[in-house]
Design an enzyme around this catalytic site. Structure first.
Site, short mmCIF file in Angstrom:
data_model
loop_
_atom_site.label_atom_id
_atom_site.label_comp_id
_atom_site.label_asym_id
_atom_site.label_seq_id
_atom_site.Cartn_x
_atom_site.Cartn_y
_atom_site.Cartn_z
N ASN A 181 0.84 -1.21 0.00
CA ASN A 181 0.00 0.00 0.00
C ASN A 181 0.87 1.25 0.00
O ASN A 181 0.58 2.23 -0.69
CB ASN A 181 -0.94 -0.02 1.21
CG ASN A 181 -2.18 -0.85 0.98
OD1 ASN A 181 -3.05 -0.46 0.21
ND2 ASN A 181 -2.23 -2.00 1.60
N MET A 229 -0.12 -3.23 11.84
CA MET A 229 -0.85 -4.31 12.51
C MET A 229 -0.94 -4.15 14.02
O MET A 229 -1.31 -5.09 14.72
CB MET A 229 -0.20 -5.67 12.16
CG MET A 229 -0.12 -5.93 10.66
SD MET A 229 -1.70 -5.67 9.80
CE MET A 229 -2.51 -7.22 10.17
N ASN A 284 -6.75 4.85 7.81
CA ASN A 284 -6.39 3.44 7.80
C ASN A 284 -7.09 2.76 6.63
O ASN A 284 -8.25 3.04 6.32
CB ASN A 284 -6.82 2.75 9.11
CG ASN A 284 -6.41 1.29 9.17
OD1 ASN A 284 -5.28 0.93 8.85
ND2 ASN A 284 -7.35 0.43 9.53
N HIS A 316 -8.43 -0.78 5.41
CA HIS A 316 -8.82 -2.03 6.08
C HIS A 316 -9.46 -2.96 5.04
O HIS A 316 -10.31 -2.51 4.25
CB HIS A 316 -9.83 -1.73 7.21
CG HIS A 316 -10.30 -2.94 7.92
ND1 HIS A 316 -9.53 -3.62 8.85
CD2 HIS A 316 -11.47 -3.63 7.85
CE1 HIS A 316 -10.21 -4.65 9.31
NE2 HIS A 316 -11.39 -4.69 8.72
N SER A 352 -11.95 -0.77 2.72
CA SER A 352 -12.45 0.53 3.19
C SER A 352 -11.27 1.39 3.66
O SER A 352 -10.28 0.86 4.18
CB SER A 352 -13.38 0.34 4.40
OG SER A 352 -14.45 -0.54 4.10
N GLU A 388 -11.29 3.40 19.05
CA GLU A 388 -11.94 2.09 18.90
C GLU A 388 -11.48 1.46 17.58
O GLU A 388 -11.46 2.11 16.53
CB GLU A 388 -13.46 2.24 18.91
CG GLU A 388 -14.21 0.91 18.87
CD GLU A 388 -15.73 1.10 18.76
OE1 GLU A 388 -16.17 2.26 18.83
OE2 GLU A 388 -16.43 0.08 18.58
N ASP A 441 -10.89 0.02 14.13
CA ASP A 441 -11.58 -0.03 12.82
C ASP A 441 -12.99 0.54 12.89
O ASP A 441 -13.89 0.12 12.16
CB ASP A 441 -11.64 -1.50 12.34
CG ASP A 441 -10.25 -2.06 12.09
OD1 ASP A 441 -10.09 -3.29 12.26
OD2 ASP A 441 -9.34 -1.28 11.76
N GLU A 482 -7.30 -2.34 -2.67
CA GLU A 482 -6.82 -1.46 -1.59
C GLU A 482 -5.89 -0.38 -2.14
O GLU A 482 -6.00 0.80 -1.78
CB GLU A 482 -6.06 -2.27 -0.54
CG GLU A 482 -6.89 -3.11 0.37
CD GLU A 482 -6.04 -3.81 1.40
OE1 GLU A 482 -5.14 -3.19 1.97
OE2 GLU A 482 -6.29 -5.01 1.64
C1 GRF Z 1 -2.75 -6.55 3.78
O1 GRF Z 1 -3.33 -7.74 4.27
C2 GRF Z 1 -3.78 -5.48 3.68
O2 GRF Z 1 -5.06 -6.08 3.49
C3 GRF Z 1 -3.74 -4.79 4.99
O3 GRF Z 1 -2.41 -4.93 5.46
C4 GRF Z 1 -1.79 -6.06 4.83
C5 GRF Z 1 -0.44 -5.75 4.27
O4 GRF Z 1 -0.53 -4.70 3.40
N1 GRF Z 1 -4.10 -3.40 4.82
P1 GRF Z 1 0.83 -4.04 2.78
O5 GRF Z 1 1.22 -4.88 1.58
O6 GRF Z 1 1.90 -4.13 3.86
O7 GRF Z 1 0.47 -2.65 2.41
#
Ligand code: GRF
Length: 214
Positions: free
Chosen positions: A15, A89, A106, A108, A135, A142, A144, A173
């Site tokens: 991303n 994460m 974020n 998601h 999204s 809270e 997500d 995404e």
């Molecule tokens: C992916 O599972 C994505 O769905 C979530 O984070 C994970 C890793 O994404 N947003 P990225 O390749 O590190 O951006």
């Protein structure tokens, strides 16, 4: 005025790469002012030059609050206009969120408010959903649960596994995140009292974008 974006990532950073590619292609008037991770080995960190990288092992901290405080100071030092969680994460504690309130986004992998939290693809398959998706929302304490800005559906196909569905959702995404980052960078996006707005118009339902399969 080119928007300054700080990115939080814990993994591969695809991303983040989508944002970098959009900037390089002249499709996003922004610059990445830092990539911050709770995983020093995260490949996301390798996608930018060394001065822009910040990472700490969260295990080295006595508490979530202590880690978040160092993270917040490092992010603030980059003076970002926006903070984008892109595959980050860890849960961001209240102090961090409130310090950057209204400027933390974020991405998601679900059509929120469905499937907050983890394992969203498996949960959608388990539920027999015909469509899944992604999204982008404002981050509040809270998990997500912040105002959803935009969503993009992905059809569930016969024979899909969590992995095959996740791969298609990830492609969506990337495009959804660039779309919302552009709204933010162009000064069109805001959050007020828990409601997202674009061009001053409250979004009582999220924007819904349809992306043709990549
Ligand atoms: C992916 O599972 C994505 O769905 C979530 O984070 C994970 C890793 O994404 N947003 P990225 O390749 O590190 O951006």
């Amino acid at each position: 005025m080119t928007a300054r974006i700080a990115v939080l990532a814990s993994g591969g950073g695809s991303n983040l790469q989508a944002l970098l590619d959009a900037i390089a292609a002249g499709q996003l008037d922004a610059r990445i002012v830092g990539v911050f991770s709770d995983k020093p080995a995260a490949f996301a960190l390798q996608r930018v030059s060394e001065p822009l990288r910040w990472s700490r092992t969260s295990k080295a901290y006595p508490s979530r609050a202590a880690f978040d405080a160092d993270l917040a100071d490092a992010v603030a030092a980059a003076t970002p206009d926006w903070v984008v969680c892109a595959g980050y994460m860890r849960i961001l504690g209240e102090a961090f969120v409130l310090r950057f309130r209204g400027r933390v986004l974020n991405i998601h992998p679900s059509l929120l408010p469905k499937y907050r939290g983890l394992d969203t693809h498996a949960r959608a398959l388990e539920a027999g959903d015909a469509e899944h998706g992604a999204s982008v929302h404002f981050v509040i304490p809270e998990l997500d649960a912040g105002a959803v800005i935009a969503q993009a559906p992905v059809p569930v196909l016969a024979g899909d596994t969590a992995e095959s569905l996740a791969a298609r959702v990830l492609q969506v995404e990337h495009r959804l995140l660039v779309h919302v980052a552009r709204l933010a960078a162009d000064g069109r996006l805001a959050e007020h009292e828990g409601v997202a707005s674009v061009d001053g118009h409250p979004l009582f339902t999220p924007q819904r974008l349809e992306f043709a399969p990549a």
